[in-house]
Design a protein around this motif. Structure first.
Motif, PDB file in Angstrom:
ATOM      1  N   ASP A   1      27.443   2.661 -57.553  1.00 57.25           N
ATOM      2  CA  ASP A   1      28.247   1.490 -57.230  1.00 57.25           C
ATOM      3  C   ASP A   1      29.389   1.353 -58.241  1.00 57.25           C
ATOM      4  OD1 ASP A   1      28.223  -0.914 -55.326  1.00 57.25           O
ATOM      5  OD2 ASP A   1      28.452  -1.892 -57.282  1.00 57.25           O
ATOM      6  N   GLY A   2      29.074   1.528 -59.517  1.00 62.75           N
ATOM      7  CA  GLY A   2      30.102   1.457 -60.553  1.00 62.75           C
ATOM      8  C   GLY A   2      31.118   2.568 -60.429  1.00 62.75           C
TER       9      GLY A   2
ATOM     10  N   ASP B   1      29.655  -3.190 -54.390  1.00 63.87           N
ATOM     11  CA  ASP B   1      29.132  -4.548 -54.290  1.00 63.87           C
ATOM     12  C   ASP B   1      30.163  -5.535 -54.840  1.00 63.87           C
ATOM     13  OD1 ASP B   1      27.760  -6.934 -54.353  1.00 63.87           O
ATOM     14  OD2 ASP B   1      26.043  -6.167 -55.498  1.00 63.87           O
ATOM     15  N   PRO B   2      30.751  -6.387 -54.001  1.00 62.32           N
ATOM     16  CA  PRO B   2      31.795  -7.312 -54.480  1.00 62.32           C
ATOM     17  C   PRO B   2      31.267  -8.401 -55.396  1.00 62.32           C
ATOM     18  CG  PRO B   2      31.219  -7.816 -52.202  1.00 62.32           C
ATOM     19  CD  PRO B   2      30.491  -6.561 -52.563  1.00 62.32           C
ATOM     20  N   GLU B   3      29.942  -8.608 -55.398  1.00 61.99           N
ATOM     21  CA  GLU B   3      29.347  -9.657 -56.232  1.00 61.99           C
ATOM     22  C   GLU B   3      28.915  -9.153 -57.608  1.00 61.99           C
ATOM     23  OE1 GLU B   3      29.350 -12.748 -55.139  1.00 61.99           O
ATOM     24  OE2 GLU B   3      30.222 -12.056 -53.242  1.00 61.99           O
ATOM     25  N   LYS B   4      28.964  -7.864 -57.819  1.00 60.59           N
ATOM     26  CA  LYS B   4      28.464  -7.293 -59.065  1.00 60.59           C
ATOM     27  C   LYS B   4      29.480  -7.456 -60.193  1.00 60.59           C
ATOM     28  CE  LYS B   4      26.290  -3.044 -60.791  1.00 60.59           C
ATOM     29  NZ  LYS B   4      25.893  -1.665 -60.425  1.00 60.59           N
ATOM     30  N   ASP B   5      29.006  -7.800 -61.366  1.00 60.25           N
ATOM     31  CA  ASP B   5      29.869  -7.934 -62.541  1.00 60.25           C
ATOM     32  C   ASP B   5      30.256  -6.544 -63.050  1.00 60.25           C
ATOM     33  OD1 ASP B   5      31.165  -8.583 -64.865  1.00 60.25           O
ATOM     34  OD2 ASP B   5      29.392  -9.317 -65.930  1.00 60.25           O
TER      35      ASP B   5
ATOM     36  N   HIS C   1      26.689  -1.083 -48.547  1.00 62.90           N
ATOM     37  CA  HIS C   1      27.773  -2.052 -48.352  1.00 62.90           C
ATOM     38  C   HIS C   1      28.771  -1.628 -47.271  1.00 62.90           C
ATOM     39  CE1 HIS C   1      26.087  -3.882 -51.891  1.00 62.90           C
ATOM     40  NE2 HIS C   1      26.331  -2.803 -52.592  1.00 62.90           N
ATOM     41  N   ASN C   2      28.439  -0.562 -46.530  1.00 60.52           N
ATOM     42  CA  ASN C   2      29.266  -0.195 -45.380  1.00 60.52           C
ATOM     43  C   ASN C   2      28.774  -1.002 -44.178  1.00 60.52           C
ATOM     44  OD1 ASN C   2      30.422   0.995 -43.067  1.00 60.52           O
ATOM     45  ND2 ASN C   2      30.532   3.000 -44.035  1.00 60.52           N
ATOM     46  N   PRO C   3      29.574  -1.944 -43.666  1.00 63.09           N
ATOM     47  CA  PRO C   3      29.109  -2.826 -42.590  1.00 63.09           C
ATOM     48  C   PRO C   3      28.868  -2.106 -41.269  1.00 63.09           C
ATOM     49  CG  PRO C   3      31.458  -3.137 -42.975  1.00 63.09           C
ATOM     50  CD  PRO C   3      30.959  -2.240 -44.067  1.00 63.09           C
TER      51      PRO C   3
END
Length: 332
Positions: free
Chosen positions: A247-248, A167-171, A47-49
């Protein structure tokens, strides 16, 4: 220009090397950046652009049983990532140098006196000197800067932007339920990769029992770490977070007011994300982190060699809980 970094392990070193990515992109905005990393650490870079491609390699599997088929498959994965204009082996091991050599002919690395495995330097086309006693992120930045002919100064590093992303989409609701509004959330990394980097369970209990009005959350990974963390939770008001993937873990660090831990990979996430942190050092020197007003080191006072560490050194246990509490009170 197609550039590749080879930094396979360990988590803290991958994190500290990644600090240079934003400066590579600032100096060479049109470059395409590839990173070769051990499979289990790849999520720390996701997720690093500014990292165009992450090539995850399972070199660790060769320890369990190397075969010609496995070696050919790994070599094919590396070669298929090319052709690359410039490859930099930031690790200085034979295995990382081999990966770099397979990735491209124009291979940069440390000279024989700087590399952890001096023989690795024989595989490099370009060799560079870096002082092993320097601050970890700056050591890696120095090699990268010399290799690419760019500048990465200490002042630039001090003003870095956060560079680890989740991840901005992850719950993440299962993590959110542990955090509290209206009081500071303190994240404690209770374990470490080596016993010499691990603060004693009794010490953690003493520190936590003295804290009031703080939501204290414990992070532990392995079975042994979680067993010790459970002892801390049972004896205090602290709560143990559920097992986290990388990620968490990044997400949890982003939500904490302060992170407290030893010199271990998860602890270094805080500095990378521009979050306050207090790190404890016994067998390793404080140069393993980049200290700032909000990221401070507490040492045991032991005489530690800047380049060679004694795994039998348990001096981290000599850090008084009161010293940790004083730092926490100022930070919180």
């Amino acid at each position: 220009m197609k550039i590749a970094l080879v930094r396979l392990t360990a988590m803290g070193d991958v994190i500290h090397t990644a600090a240079s990515v934003q400066f590579i992109k600032a100096a060479l905005p049109q470059c395409e950046l590839t990173w070769f990393v051990e499979e289990k650490f790849a999520p720390i870079l996701e997720h690093n652009p500014q990292i165009d491609r992450i090539v995850a390699l399972n070199l660790h599997s060769l320890k369990k049983g190397a075969s010609l088929r496995k070696i050919k498959a790994l070599a094919g994965t590396v070669r298929s990532s090319g052709p690359l204009d410039s490859v930099i082996d930031v690790q200085g091991l034979v295995k990382s140098a081999v990966v770099g050599r397979l990735a491209g002919r124009d291979l940069h690395g440390l000279d024989h006196r700087s590399a952890r495995e001096g023989v690795a330097s024989l595989l490099y086309r370009h060799r560079h000197r870096v002082d092993c006693a320097g601050i970890a992120p700056m050591r890696f930045a120095s090699l990268i800067a010399q290799s690419l002919g760019i500048e990465i100064s200490r002042e630039m590093m001090a003003g870095k932007k956060p560079y680890l992303f989740f991840d901005p989409e992850k719950d993440q609701s299962r993590i959110d339920t542990f955090f509290k509004a209206g009081q500071p959330n303190l994240l404690i990394i209770t374990g470490a990769s080596l016993p010499s980097k691990t603060y004693p369970t009794e010490g953690w209990i003493e520190v936590i029992r003295e804290l009031e009005g703080v939501n204290i959350l414990l992070v532990a990974g392995s079975t042994d770490e979680r067993r010790e963390a459970e002892k801390i939770a049972e004896a205090t008001t602290a709560r143990l977070l559920p097992p986290l993937d990388l990620d968490g873990l990044k997400y949890a660090v982003s939500r904490a007011e302060v992170l407290l831990g030893g010199d271990t990979g998860p602890s270094h996430i805080a500095w990378a994300m521009n979050r306050p942190s207090i790190l404890l050092f016994g067998s390793t020197p404080p140069t393993m982190m980049f200290e700032t007003e909000r990221n401070i080191a507490i040492t045991s006072g032991a005489d530690v060699h800047p380049c060679r560490f004694d795994k039998n050194d348990r001096s981290i246990a000599n850090i008084p809980p009161g010293k940790i509490l004083g730092a926490l009170e100022r930070m919180l």
